[in-house]
Design a protein around this motif. Structure first.
Motif, PDB file in Angstrom:
ATOM      1  N   GLU A 105      45.886  72.655  57.231  1.00 42.56           N
ATOM      2  CA  GLU A 105      45.132  73.818  57.701  1.00 42.56           C
ATOM      3  C   GLU A 105      45.898  74.490  58.845  1.00 42.56           C
ATOM      4  OE1 GLU A 105      40.737  72.083  56.422  1.00 42.56           O
ATOM      5  OE2 GLU A 105      41.059  72.659  58.502  1.00 42.56           O
ATOM      6  N   LYS A 106      46.133  75.765  58.669  1.00 45.10           N
ATOM      7  CA  LYS A 106      46.901  76.516  59.667  1.00 45.10           C
ATOM      8  C   LYS A 106      45.958  77.133  60.704  1.00 45.10           C
ATOM      9  CE  LYS A 106      50.473  77.757  56.345  1.00 45.10           C
ATOM     10  NZ  LYS A 106      49.732  77.238  55.155  1.00 45.10           N
ATOM     11  N   ASP A 107      46.544  77.697  61.743  1.00 42.57           N
ATOM     12  CA  ASP A 107      45.736  78.348  62.796  1.00 42.57           C
ATOM     13  C   ASP A 107      44.803  79.394  62.176  1.00 42.57           C
ATOM     14  OD1 ASP A 107      47.081  76.902  64.756  1.00 42.57           O
ATOM     15  OD2 ASP A 107      48.544  78.493  65.122  1.00 42.57           O
ATOM     16  N   GLU A 108      45.321  80.137  61.202  1.00 44.36           N
ATOM     17  CA  GLU A 108      44.528  81.225  60.587  1.00 44.36           C
ATOM     18  C   GLU A 108      43.358  80.635  59.781  1.00 44.36           C
ATOM     19  OE1 GLU A 108      47.958  80.905  60.159  1.00 44.36           O
ATOM     20  OE2 GLU A 108      48.233  82.253  61.878  1.00 44.36           O
ATOM     21  N   ASP A 109      43.588  79.501  59.124  1.00 41.54           N
ATOM     22  CA  ASP A 109      42.508  78.854  58.362  1.00 41.54           C
ATOM     23  C   ASP A 109      41.418  78.385  59.327  1.00 41.54           C
ATOM     24  OD1 ASP A 109      44.062  79.060  55.994  1.00 41.54           O
ATOM     25  OD2 ASP A 109      45.172  77.267  56.575  1.00 41.54           O
ATOM     26  N   THR A 110      41.861  77.805  60.432  1.00 42.83           N
ATOM     27  CA  THR A 110      40.905  77.325  61.438  1.00 42.83           C
ATOM     28  C   THR A 110      40.079  78.492  61.960  1.00 42.83           C
ATOM     29  OG1 THR A 110      42.375  75.517  62.048  1.00 42.83           O
ATOM     30  CG2 THR A 110      40.732  76.150  63.680  1.00 42.83           C
ATOM     31  N   ALA A 111      40.738  79.618  62.188  1.00 45.46           N
ATOM     32  CA  ALA A 111      40.018  80.796  62.702  1.00 45.46           C
ATOM     33  C   ALA A 111      38.963  81.264  61.694  1.00 45.46           C
ATOM     34  CB  ALA A 111      41.003  81.917  63.019  1.00 45.46           C
ATOM     35  N   LYS A 112      39.307  81.216  60.404  1.00 48.52           N
ATOM     36  CA  LYS A 112      38.326  81.635  59.387  1.00 48.52           C
ATOM     37  C   LYS A 112      37.146  80.666  59.336  1.00 48.52           C
ATOM     38  CE  LYS A 112      41.685  83.916  56.436  1.00 48.52           C
ATOM     39  NZ  LYS A 112      42.621  83.549  55.371  1.00 48.52           N
ATOM     40  N   LYS A 113      37.417  79.388  59.486  1.00 48.04           N
ATOM     41  CA  LYS A 113      36.341  78.388  59.496  1.00 48.04           C
ATOM     42  C   LYS A 113      35.465  78.567  60.736  1.00 48.04           C
ATOM     43  CE  LYS A 113      38.997  75.062  56.804  1.00 48.04           C
ATOM     44  NZ  LYS A 113      38.072  74.631  55.749  1.00 48.04           N
ATOM     45  N   PHE A 114      36.121  78.866  61.843  1.00 50.27           N
ATOM     46  CA  PHE A 114      35.393  79.134  63.088  1.00 50.27           C
ATOM     47  C   PHE A 114      34.433  80.312  62.872  1.00 50.27           C
ATOM     48  CE2 PHE A 114      34.870  81.221  67.152  1.00 50.27           C
ATOM     49  CZ  PHE A 114      34.857  80.220  68.107  1.00 50.27           C
ATOM     50  N   ALA A 115      34.948  81.354  62.245  1.00 53.54           N
ATOM     51  CA  ALA A 115      34.130  82.548  61.983  1.00 53.54           C
ATOM     52  C   ALA A 115      32.976  82.212  61.047  1.00 53.54           C
ATOM     53  CB  ALA A 115      35.001  83.654  61.392  1.00 53.54           C
TER      54      ALA A 115
END
Ligand code: PGA
Length: 248
Positions: free
Chosen positions: A103-113
């Motif tokens: 999981e990349k930073d961008e994936d984490t950000a989408k999960k956060f959202a």
């Protein structure tokens, strides 16, 4: 004054029987703890955890979340499903998700959202690898991980989140960051957020994670920018977990 939160991350552990025993044990000893307490369970045990914890002072949640709401995503669990079982928290960006599941930073950000969208409090994990600490780039790494969230959701989003600083070299290794090492990174995180929004920085709980136990929790939680802990191994035994809750 920020409240202290002690959150357990059970990872891939537990059975119906062991979870019942663990939560019974924690509930029995909880009256002496004055902190906020939560547990993050494997998905399949969330209904059981809900049954046991509803009406108690202990919150609960998941260890990950899908960035998608529904559709052809075999094996995934969405925020609305977690809300159906009244979860309050979802861990996102745990280092094991980042390294073992790519999981990349961008994936984490989408999960956060996705977590926020469904009214769950994301517990956003950040932290550096041993090589990165040795290279002296801890702050760059943590900054990059936070920027992915801030770029997608805005700094205000962190007001409804919990951040967990977890140096990867300290997770499950028995090698805890010293209280000062942890405090330095926590202060850096809070300072970075303060440059964008001082209120959010003041409000956001920043937990420390990585080999926290009953013996070291007190000193860690006494640091000014450490607002509790994300606990792996020591969250699996009621006695150990309670010792940490009481230290807080
Ligand atoms: P640990 O794990 O307490 O076993 O080091 C912490 C975590 O991974 O959240």
């Amino acid at each position: 004054m920020r409240r202290i939160l002690v959150a357990g991350n059970w990872k891939l552990n537990g059975s119906k029987q062991s979870i019942q025993e663990l939560l019974d044990g924690i509930l029995a000893g909880m009256s002496e703890a004055k902190t906020d307490v939560a547990v993050c369970a494997p998905y399949i045990y969330i209904p059981l955890v809900q049954e046991i914890l509803t009406g108690t002072a202990i919150g609960y949640g998941s260890q990950s979340i899908s960035e998608n709401d529904s559709g052809a995503f075999t094996g995934e669990i969405s925020g609305s499903m977690l809300k159906d079982f009244e979860c309050q928290y979802a861990i996102v960006g745990h280092s094991e998700r980042r390294t073992l599941f790519c999981e990349k930073d961008e994936d984490t950000a989408k999960k956060f959202a996705a977590a926020r969208k469904h009214g769950l409090t994301p517990i956003l994990c950040v932290g550096e690898l041993l090589e990165e600490r040795e290279e002296g780039i801890t702050e760059d790494v943590v900054s990059r991980q936070l920027d992915a969230i801030i770029d997608l959701e805005g700094v205000e989003a962190l007001a409804d989140a919990v951040i967990a600083y977890e140096p990867v070299w300290a997770i499950g290794t028995g090698k805890t960051a010293s209280p000062q090492q942890a405090q330095d990174v926590h202060a850096f995180i809070r300072g970075k957020i303060a440059k964008l929004n001082a209120d959010v920085a003041d409000k956001v709980q920043i937990l420390y994670g990585g080999s926290v136990n009953g013996a070291n929790a007190n000193e860690l939680f006494a640091m000014p920018d450490i607002d509790g802990g994300l606990i792996g191994g020591a969250s699996l035994k009621a006695e150990d977990f309670l010792a940490i809750c009481k230290a807080a």
